[in-house]
Design an enzyme around this catalytic site. Structure first.
Site, PDB file in Angstrom:
ATOM      1  N   ASP A   4       0.878  -1.169   0.000  1.00 23.71           N
ATOM      2  CA  ASP A   4       0.000   0.000   0.000  1.00 23.71           C
ATOM      3  C   ASP A   4       0.918   1.222   0.000  1.00 23.71           C
ATOM      4  O   ASP A   4       1.437   1.614   1.042  1.00 23.71           O
ATOM      5  CB  ASP A   4      -0.896  -0.006   1.252  1.00 23.71           C
ATOM      6  CG  ASP A   4      -1.859   1.169   1.257  1.00 23.71           C
ATOM      7  OD1 ASP A   4      -2.305   1.582   0.174  1.00 23.71           O
ATOM      8  OD2 ASP A   4      -2.149   1.678   2.360  1.00 23.71           O
ATOM      9  N   GLU A  65      -0.997  -1.257  -4.972  1.00 23.30           N
ATOM     10  CA  GLU A  65      -2.232  -0.523  -5.216  1.00 23.30           C
ATOM     11  C   GLU A  65      -2.025   0.453  -6.374  1.00 23.30           C
ATOM     12  O   GLU A  65      -1.038   1.176  -6.430  1.00 23.30           O
ATOM     13  CB  GLU A  65      -2.680   0.248  -3.961  1.00 23.30           C
ATOM     14  CG  GLU A  65      -4.057   0.852  -4.145  1.00 23.30           C
ATOM     15  CD  GLU A  65      -4.568   1.556  -2.895  1.00 23.30           C
ATOM     16  OE1 GLU A  65      -4.845   0.852  -1.904  1.00 23.30           O
ATOM     17  OE2 GLU A  65      -4.677   2.791  -2.926  1.00 23.30           O
ATOM     18  N   ASP A 138      -2.615   1.245   6.889  1.00 19.61           N
ATOM     19  CA  ASP A 138      -1.800   0.964   5.703  1.00 19.61           C
ATOM     20  C   ASP A 138      -1.295  -0.480   5.709  1.00 19.61           C
ATOM     21  O   ASP A 138      -1.157  -1.109   4.663  1.00 19.61           O
ATOM     22  CB  ASP A 138      -0.600   1.906   5.643  1.00 19.61           C
ATOM     23  CG  ASP A 138      -0.996   3.337   5.948  1.00 19.61           C
ATOM     24  OD1 ASP A 138      -1.154   4.113   5.013  1.00 19.61           O
ATOM     25  OD2 ASP A 138      -1.185   3.644   7.145  1.00 19.61           O
TER      26      ASP A 138
END
EC number: 3.1.21.10
Lengths: 173, 173
Positions: A4, A65, A138
């Protein structure tokens, strides 16, 4: 392994498993860099942190991501650059890299593309049979990416297999 | 050394000189990656190209164009990632890295922050006393960044020196 991306906190999470079988947590954490450091030092820190993880975890694939420019304009450039470094580190080692959008991850994990951070965290906790929710968000998001990748990758693999088994149609006949 | 970041064409240009003296061209070129390659392969290609340049040119400093998210949304993420890799490569070697905005570069080179690519190319050609305009435009832009950095860096250096020479004011007196 899921990433992330972010400059201040870059979430990293590794999950072992295959679809239809219980998943297990391998590692979870965050690479942090200081907002007072210059961009070069921050990117070097992100690279070093990801490299250390790749050395220790030895993942089969890396899921990052996908960053969109519609997001928070103030931080999106740094997020895109952290994502780029994660992709670079994985590709340099010849690892397959996949990009998943936030809604793909949410839909894969919770069944809803609009789930909030708390729902994601709760499902990750349940799927990995953890005693408590991984923090910060996160880190939980990185695990969600890894799980999404295991499931989506398998679905895409089954689709490719089904297509390969299907009788070929010859347009000339 | 200036870097005009991009995935399809990453412009690179090296200039030697100091303010008030003629500038000279050291090297100019472009690192290209294919739009049909996956993101990982493209970023690895950009990194390899920049590393080769840093090895050969051995610059004192690297100037990279600052990317804004207002620009072309379709390509801005790739541009930000290419810029991040240029910053990473320079910072890993301990080189000073500066980011200049497109209007800072235009203003430094032509005197106008709204100059077009042709005006930039023409001024770069004249300043470096070249027989013809460097092509493609990304290569000329990279040289413009390098020149902007030499001039702006010197101005900032003079300012710092002037401040250091100025009598200190002691707020207690």
């Amino acid at each position: 392994m899921g990433v992330d991306p972010g400059l201040t906190r870059c979430g990293l999470g590794a999950v072992e498993g295959r679809p239809g079988a219980p998943l297990s947590l391998v590692a979870v954490g965050v690479v942090r860099t200081g907002a007072d450091e210059d961009l070069g030092a921050r990117l070097v820190g992100i690279e070093a942190g990801i490299e250390r993880w790749l050395d220790e975890v030895r993942p089969d694939a890396v899921a990052v991501e996908r960053v969109f420019s519609q997001h928070n304009v103030r931080t999106v450039m740094g997020t895109a650059q952290a994502a780029g470094i994660a992709v670079l580190c994985a590709a340099r080692r010849g690892l397959p890299v996949a990009l998943h959008t936030p809604s793909e991850v949410k839909a894969a994990i919770t069944g809803s593309g609009t789930a909030d951070k708390k729902q994601i965290g709760a499902m990750v906790t349940r799927l990995l049979r953890l005693a408590e929710m991984p923090k910060p968000a996160d880190a939980a998001d990185a695990l969600a990416l890894a799980i999404c990748h295991i499931w989506r990758g398998a679905a895409q693999h089954r689709l490719a297999e089904a297509l390969a088994r299907a009788p070929r149609r010859n347009p000339a006949q």
